[in-house]
Motif scaffolding. Structure first.
Motif, PDB file in Angstrom:
ATOM      1  N   LYS A   1     -28.144 -23.863 -13.206  1.00 55.99           N
ATOM      2  CA  LYS A   1     -27.273 -24.630 -12.306  1.00 55.99           C
ATOM      3  C   LYS A   1     -27.432 -24.139 -10.865  1.00 55.99           C
ATOM      4  O   LYS A   1     -27.515 -24.933  -9.930  1.00 55.99           O
ATOM      5  N   TYR A   2     -27.463 -22.841 -10.709  1.00 55.50           N
ATOM      6  CA  TYR A   2     -27.624 -22.240  -9.380  1.00 55.50           C
ATOM      7  C   TYR A   2     -28.962 -22.658  -8.769  1.00 55.50           C
ATOM      8  O   TYR A   2     -29.029 -23.043  -7.602  1.00 55.50           O
ATOM      9  N   LEU A   3     -30.021 -22.593  -9.571  1.00 58.47           N
ATOM     10  CA  LEU A   3     -31.354 -22.969  -9.077  1.00 58.47           C
ATOM     11  C   LEU A   3     -31.404 -24.438  -8.663  1.00 58.47           C
ATOM     12  O   LEU A   3     -32.028 -24.787  -7.662  1.00 58.47           O
TER      13      LEU A   3
ATOM     14  N   ALA B   1     -38.612 -15.927  -7.126  1.00 54.15           N
ATOM     15  CA  ALA B   1     -37.427 -15.136  -7.439  1.00 54.15           C
ATOM     16  C   ALA B   1     -36.174 -15.999  -7.348  1.00 54.15           C
ATOM     17  O   ALA B   1     -36.055 -16.838  -6.458  1.00 54.15           O
ATOM     18  N   VAL B   2     -35.252 -15.770  -8.278  1.00 51.69           N
ATOM     19  CA  VAL B   2     -33.987 -16.516  -8.290  1.00 51.69           C
ATOM     20  C   VAL B   2     -33.128 -16.099  -7.098  1.00 51.69           C
ATOM     21  O   VAL B   2     -32.556 -16.934  -6.416  1.00 51.69           O
ATOM     22  N   PHE B   3     -33.066 -14.804  -6.842  1.00 50.59           N
ATOM     23  CA  PHE B   3     -32.156 -14.278  -5.828  1.00 50.59           C
ATOM     24  C   PHE B   3     -32.931 -13.927  -4.559  1.00 50.59           C
ATOM     25  O   PHE B   3     -33.672 -12.947  -4.526  1.00 50.59           O
ATOM     26  N   THR B   4     -32.738 -14.751  -3.539  1.00 49.68           N
ATOM     27  CA  THR B   4     -33.465 -14.558  -2.286  1.00 49.68           C
ATOM     28  C   THR B   4     -32.510 -14.627  -1.101  1.00 49.68           C
ATOM     29  O   THR B   4     -31.398 -15.133  -1.205  1.00 49.68           O
ATOM     30  N   THR B   5     -33.005 -14.134   0.027  1.00 50.25           N
ATOM     31  CA  THR B   5     -32.262 -14.236   1.288  1.00 50.25           C
ATOM     32  C   THR B   5     -32.436 -15.649   1.834  1.00 50.25           C
ATOM     33  O   THR B   5     -33.201 -16.436   1.283  1.00 50.25           O
ATOM     34  N   ARG B   6     -31.770 -15.932   2.952  1.00 51.17           N
ATOM     35  CA  ARG B   6     -31.913 -17.244   3.583  1.00 51.17           C
ATOM     36  C   ARG B   6     -33.354 -17.537   3.969  1.00 51.17           C
ATOM     37  O   ARG B   6     -33.777 -18.676   3.989  1.00 51.17           O
TER      38      ARG B   6
END
Length: 161
Positions: A59-61, A70-75
């Motif tokens: 859902k987040y993706l 990577a799922v978790f990235t910076t802006r």
């Protein structure tokens, strides 16, 4: 979105036992297959992603319109690192009026290990899951309080008079 990302980062570490430095291996592909190949400190291991976590991450993706990497990235699209996560966790502590000196990302890995051990009581399996080369490293996660030890002794019932 920042809070949702932090929530998912924390849940991912809790549910998988990964190190903060290994979050970059939690990729779109890993969410799809249910397993991440972690390469760290010259070793490889497979980390499995529980179904509920995978659903949340999918859902987040979708919201992030992310289809690879990577799922978790910076802006700017770089994988989150220890300092990003640390800063976000400290900000969360302040907003929740929790002493920041008591909160560390590693605590989430400890929670995973202690919870797993309480269910399985298998030190060598936890060592494999966490990527420890020595079971002695893993023992820190299983040290129980004196109260737990005392209750266990009482339950044994070895005194007969």
């Amino acid at each position: 979105v920042g809070n949702e990302r932090l929530s998912l980062v924390m849940q991912t570490i809790c549910a998988t036992g990964t190190r903060v430095s290994e979050l970059r291996f939690i990729t779109v592909e890993a969410v799809t297959t249910g397993r991440a190949e972690i390469c760290n400190k010259g070793k490889r291991r497979t980390v499995f992603l529980p179904g509920r976590l995978r659903r949340l991450l999918r859902k987040y993706l979708q919201k992030q319109k992310k289809t690879a990497g990577a799922v978790f990235t910076t802006r700017t699209g770089r994988p989150l690192d220890r300092s990003n996560i640390w800063r976000d966790m400290k900000a969360l502590c302040e907003s929740a009026d929790v002493e920041p000196g008591k909160v560390f990302p590693l605590n989430l890995r400890h929670l995973f290990a202690r919870t797993y051990y309480s269910l399985e009581k298998d030190l060598s399996r936890i060592a494999d899951i966490l990527g420890h080369s020595s079971v002695n490293t893993t023992r820190i996660y299983t040290v129980e309080s004196g109260g737990v030890h005392q209750r266990q002794l009482e339950r044994m019932g070895l005194i007969i008079t």
